[in-house]
Design an enzyme around this catalytic site. Structure first.
Site, PDB file in Angstrom:
ATOM      1  N   LYS B  77       0.830  -1.211   0.000  1.00  0.00           N
ATOM      2  CA  LYS B  77       0.000   0.000   0.000  1.00  0.00           C
ATOM      3  C   LYS B  77       0.864   1.261   0.000  1.00  0.00           C
ATOM      4  CE  LYS B  77      -2.237   0.459   3.577  1.00  0.00           C
ATOM      5  NZ  LYS B  77      -2.580  -0.258   4.697  1.00  0.00           N
ATOM      6  N   THR B  79       3.872   1.489  -1.164  1.00  0.00           N
ATOM      7  CA  THR B  79       4.517   1.550  -2.475  1.00  0.00           C
ATOM      8  C   THR B  79       3.557   2.167  -3.502  1.00  0.00           C
ATOM      9  OG1 THR B  79       5.759  -0.419  -1.857  1.00  0.00           O
ATOM     10  CG2 THR B  79       5.746   0.153  -4.196  1.00  0.00           C
ATOM     11  N   ARG B 100       2.609   7.973   7.026  1.00  0.00           N
ATOM     12  CA  ARG B 100       2.995   7.794   8.428  1.00  0.00           C
ATOM     13  C   ARG B 100       4.495   7.586   8.557  1.00  0.00           C
ATOM     14  NH1 ARG B 100      -0.280   2.725   9.645  1.00  0.00           N
ATOM     15  NH2 ARG B 100       0.078   2.521   7.415  1.00  0.00           N
ATOM     16  N   LYS B 111      12.686  -8.019   9.208  1.00  0.00           N
ATOM     17  CA  LYS B 111      13.094  -7.355   7.979  1.00  0.00           C
ATOM     18  C   LYS B 111      11.875  -6.763   7.273  1.00  0.00           C
ATOM     19  CE  LYS B 111      15.661  -8.909   3.940  1.00  0.00           C
ATOM     20  NZ  LYS B 111      16.843  -8.094   3.677  1.00  0.00           N
ATOM     21  N   ALA B 279      -3.212   1.123  13.697  1.00  0.00           N
ATOM     22  CA  ALA B 279      -4.529   1.172  13.056  1.00  0.00           C
ATOM     23  C   ALA B 279      -5.538   0.257  13.753  1.00  0.00           C
ATOM     24  CB  ALA B 279      -4.414   0.810  11.586  1.00  0.00           C
ATOM     25  N   PHE B 307      -3.493  -0.846   7.480  1.00  0.00           N
ATOM     26  CA  PHE B 307      -4.214  -2.104   7.265  1.00  0.00           C
ATOM     27  C   PHE B 307      -5.227  -1.994   6.116  1.00  0.00           C
ATOM     28  CE2 PHE B 307      -3.315  -2.842  12.018  1.00  0.00           C
ATOM     29  CZ  PHE B 307      -2.105  -3.422  11.748  1.00  0.00           C
ATOM     30  N   PHE B 387       2.973  -8.193  -8.593  1.00  0.00           N
ATOM     31  CA  PHE B 387       4.119  -8.889  -8.017  1.00  0.00           C
ATOM     32  C   PHE B 387       4.719  -9.789  -9.097  1.00  0.00           C
ATOM     33  CE2 PHE B 387       4.489  -8.495  -3.302  1.00  0.00           C
ATOM     34  CZ  PHE B 387       3.577  -7.473  -3.148  1.00  0.00           C
ATOM     35  N   TRP B 415       6.480  -0.511  -8.273  1.00  0.00           N
ATOM     36  CA  TRP B 415       7.700  -1.006  -7.625  1.00  0.00           C
ATOM     37  C   TRP B 415       8.820  -1.031  -8.647  1.00  0.00           C
ATOM     38  CZ3 TRP B 415      11.835  -4.060  -7.548  1.00  0.00           C
ATOM     39  CH2 TRP B 415      12.454  -4.329  -6.317  1.00  0.00           C
TER      40      TRP B 415
END
Lengths: 562, 562
Positions: B77, B79, B100, B111, B279, B307, B387, B415
């Site tokens: 989200k 990204t 945020r 990670k 959230a 979220f 993706f 991305w």
């Protein structure tokens, strides 16, 4: 003094001062634009790359400001440090100031800051006394991340076989919070961790703060962090940060904080404010990196060490200067009429009343500190930091004492007059550097035994008859020798109010014994802390904390901070 | 996709990007030099004075980015938010991003960061993911100073008659530290405080974080801080920060943090990164001040909420937008093939295998979130965040579903391609804003009863049959009505993985009941948190935390941060 009734407060003077942009201050020091990382308009961090660029430049001369044993109100050592820096500039010297950064906890608790006073302050005082550039927050975070890694290691199987009763790493907050002194953590059942006794210190008491201030660069910081002993395992062998494998992460958390902070004084003199360890549980001096950077940026560096010469100066000279390879050129010993009268037996409520007899009786305290500085082989000047209640008779009595013994002395009025009020002191200091026979050497060899090193400090610096060690301390000495920790330097944790370990013994106590109750090994910092008496590592708040008067006005300016 | 094997990592892309000086970014936004407070070369705070100067300027259009119920790995989200901002600029729009700021705890634990990814990141990612400009540290400090003031008040006589068993204010650290979840403080005898049960949350769960993000200016911040309920007294009446008299001090500690932070993306698009509440226990959006400032600085503001749409977007639309007077113009609902397949029943290990059937089965989840946004009266676009494992068949099936129902949809490859990969999405969003029939209104009136407000959220947003209240919750509702807290908005604390309160119910569960276990009043924030199921307010670290791979290279650069 009729004019004194109209005197401005520290914050009024601070807020009236028109500050220069920090870029301008940096330019005057020939700091390159890419080496300066501004934090707002009046604060900046300086890249450590500068040290490489100026490697070949000769080092500036370091002047250490210390004091007699202080009263609870403080003797204005920071004010004299700032004032002397300003005075040196007034007489044409390229001087720079290096000081510690204040802790937020005491600021919220008891009115009073650590940024000097009057016309000898570092600014912007509101920022410096609050979050500044976040260095203390970074240290708090690194300290507590390490604590979380320890408990997490135990929770996930405790491969290192840490004895949970022998974890010596405490969490910290940069606040005065007595309720956190003794706690039990890990409650709530198996998924919440392993219950154990624990406690919080104030951030400035963290070994990471001491390490931060002794590290010479980022890699040295990492090497030192790796050596921290966090616990003992079930075989009573030390467990280190290196065993946990988190020295890289801790270094990462500290990498920006390690860059010294540049600010200016009321008179726009440059000051590096960086690091601020306690002067009892730690060594009480600003960072080695800031002092060394100041030596590259100026011809004279005025720096201070915490509390009196028996604590801060002793540690500056035996620990910081020794291991950082800093050769001090002169020492200023700040004395006040008020404190000398207190050492002469006057109660706090009567300090404003002229009392030459008591003053004379208190001079023994000053004399002991002078002898200490002489024992280190250093030239010195006594600075009388004038307060409004001082009388001419009292000041003349103090001057007469110094002249009688051939002690260089200067009256300073830097609070009221800024650099102008410190010119006599500046001139005497320069004279001391030029004429003085500087044979500076630390008082002990680190290869001596632990008791011998402590005895030398106690006898030469405190004037003690002898040192006693508790059974626990004796056992620790044996154990430390086995661990190979006996060749480290010693960091004495002692009351600042007395030359002895009893805060009620003012003046120059004689025929007393120092008792070492316990040791706290700070292997990353490179010293063994020898605890005498009770040492407060987490202060409490008073009934009516200073915070009750703090606020922000409609323009976002600080109210009631000082 | 053969090229994918050579793909760079996030940190490689970040470190290869030649950043512009932050002054340059600010200049493009017509921010005045005196309004910009640089923090290093690539971060800055913006003075709130700017809001006064631009008061008359029309507000930019707000685009909210939300998502379907996420998988534990996240759906990108952030990204998409960054990518959409970059894409809007590529097609000539003056767009600005508002996001945020990340919490340090999870960064050290697992990670993965919160700064977007690939060619749609905000930079410098190392700084943003570590201490950034110190906002979270300021919030931690204010939170813990308040805790210290409470315990100090009790220690010094407890004039307010606080029931030490009913203190609801917890301390915080910005770390994952499970051992601090349940503790006992104040141990050690009478001078160390009063023993009591206590616990620590992570900083982003602090009510101060929620207040910080909902405050409209410094004075509003102070008013809200004053209202925080910290405890109940022996008569079970609420005790507030105003009763302790420390709202001014807390405001002072937060005054600099309250200024939004300006950074840039990989493509030099401006981004305001400011505040980051949870959230679940809080409302999960960046600060109102940052969003409103972004509206003054740009014609389009792309912002996100935490979220899925059932949590973050619901709260953005029912709480943040309502009380801040922000009228959103469009919503982007991010969906991924992976997450949809998971909602269609595919286990995590098989998500990389093509499965159009499962994808189709999972579309119900997307459809529910679309209906929610429609219930709010807002135009929307579905963004398929591509993706590398997605197949053409899967993408075509998702597109076909959207077209069949007349849902605007765009494939985004932000991305891999940065703004270029989001142009279709940007165009569809602009179209939606222009053509869309925007009848935005919150789903409930704050004057409705507490159960009615919760029922509306559960039925309209979650698709629940009904809501049940525990005995405790029922009792609290009665009590809150007496205290006059029944006219506040509702902040649901619910699992993010399911539309229901059971994280294992994926897809679009039906015929379920939501159980409100307990309330946590956040009076300063202005909402009642309704707790369903267990809500984690202090995460733990994994057995091998990400910190083990973190380090600093010889040039002081971050290693292993991502």
């Amino acid at each position: 003094m009729a004019t004194m009734t109209k005197m401005k407060t520290d914050i009024e003077i601070a807020q009236e001062t028109k500050l220069k942009r920090i870029q301008e201050i940096a330019k005057e020091l020939d700091i390159l634009e890419e080496e300066l990382e501004p934090y707002g308009h009046y604060k900046a961090k300086i890249s450590l790359d500068l040290m490489k660029r100026l490697e070949a430049k000769p080092d500036g001369k370091v002047i250490l400001v210390t004091s007699i044993n202080p009263t609870p109100a403080g003797e204005g050592k920071s004010t004299v440090t700032v004032g002397l820096g300003q005075a040196l500039r007034k007489i044409g010297k390229k001087a720079i100031i290096a000081m510690r950064e204040p802790s937020l906890g005491p600021t919220m608790g008891i009115k009073g800051g650590a940024t000097g006073g009057g016309y000898s302050q570092v600014l912007p005082m509101e920022d410096i006394n609050l979050h500044f550039t976040g260095d203390l927050h970074a240290i708090t975070t690194a300290n507590n991340a390490l604590a979380a890694f320890i408990d997490n290691h135990i929770h996930h199987g405790n491969e290192l076989r840490i004895d949970t009763r022998r974890i010596v790493w405490k969490r910290v907050v940069d606040l005065n919070d007595r309720a956190l002194r003794h706690v039990v953590v890990g409650l709530g059942g198996p998924v919440q961790g392993v219950p154990r006794e624990d406690g919080f210190d104030i951030t400035v008491a963290s070994e990471i703060m001491a390490i931060f201030c002794l590290a010479t660069d980022l890699q040295d910081l990492k090497r030192r962090l790796a050596k921290i002993v966090v616990a003992y395992n079930v075989d009573k062998q030390p467990v280190t940060v290196a065993d946990l494998g988190v020295e890289g992460a801790l270094t990462l958390l500290l990498k920006d904080a390690l860059k010294p902070n540049l600010v200016q004084t009321v008179e726009h003199a440059p000051a590096l404010i960086h690091g601020g360890p306690f002067a009892n549980i730690a060594h009480g001096c600003n960072s080695v990196i800031a002092t060394k950077m100041a030596q590259k940026l100026g011809d004279y560096v005025v720096t201070e060490a915490g509390f009196g010469a028996d604590l801060g100066a002793e540690k500056f000279l035996n620990i910081k200067a020794r291991f950082a390879g800093i050769k001090p050129e002169a020492v200023v010993i700040v004395a006040t009429i008020r404190a000398l009268k207190m050492h002469g037996g006057v109660p706090k409520q009567e300090l404003h009343i002229e009392n030459v007899e008591a003053l004379r009786a208190g001079l023994d305290n000053l004399r002991k500190h002078i002898e200490t500085i002489q024992a280190f082989g250093l030239p010195f000047v006594v600075a009388i930091n004038r307060f409004i209640t001082d009388t001419e008779n009292e000041i003349n009595a103090l001057k007469a004492f110094c002249e009688e013994h051939g002690y260089p002395v200067a009256l300073t009025e830097v609070w009221e007059k800024g650099g102008e009020g410190g010119i006599e002191l500046a001139e005497k200091v320069l004279e001391a550097i030029e004429n003085g026979n500087n044979t500076y050497a630390p008082l002990y060899d680190v290869n001596e035994s632990i008791p011998d090193k402590i005895r030398k400090i106690a006898q030469i610096v405190y004037g003690a008859k002898d040192v006693e060690f508790s059974e626990k301390a004796k056992k620790q000495i044996e154990q430390f020798t086995v661990f190979g920790w006996d060749k480290l330097s010693i960091c004495m944790a002692k009351t600042q109010y007395s030359l002895s370990d009893d805060p009620t013994k003012l003046g120059r106590p004689t025929d007393f014994t120092i008792t070492v109750r316990e040791f706290k090994p700070s292997i990353g910092a490179g010293f063994l802390v020898a605890l005498t008496g009770d040492v407060m590592t987490m202060p409490g708040l008073p009934k009516k904390p200073a915070a009750l008067h703090m606020d922000v006005d409609e323009n976002g300016n600080a109210i009631g901070l000082f």
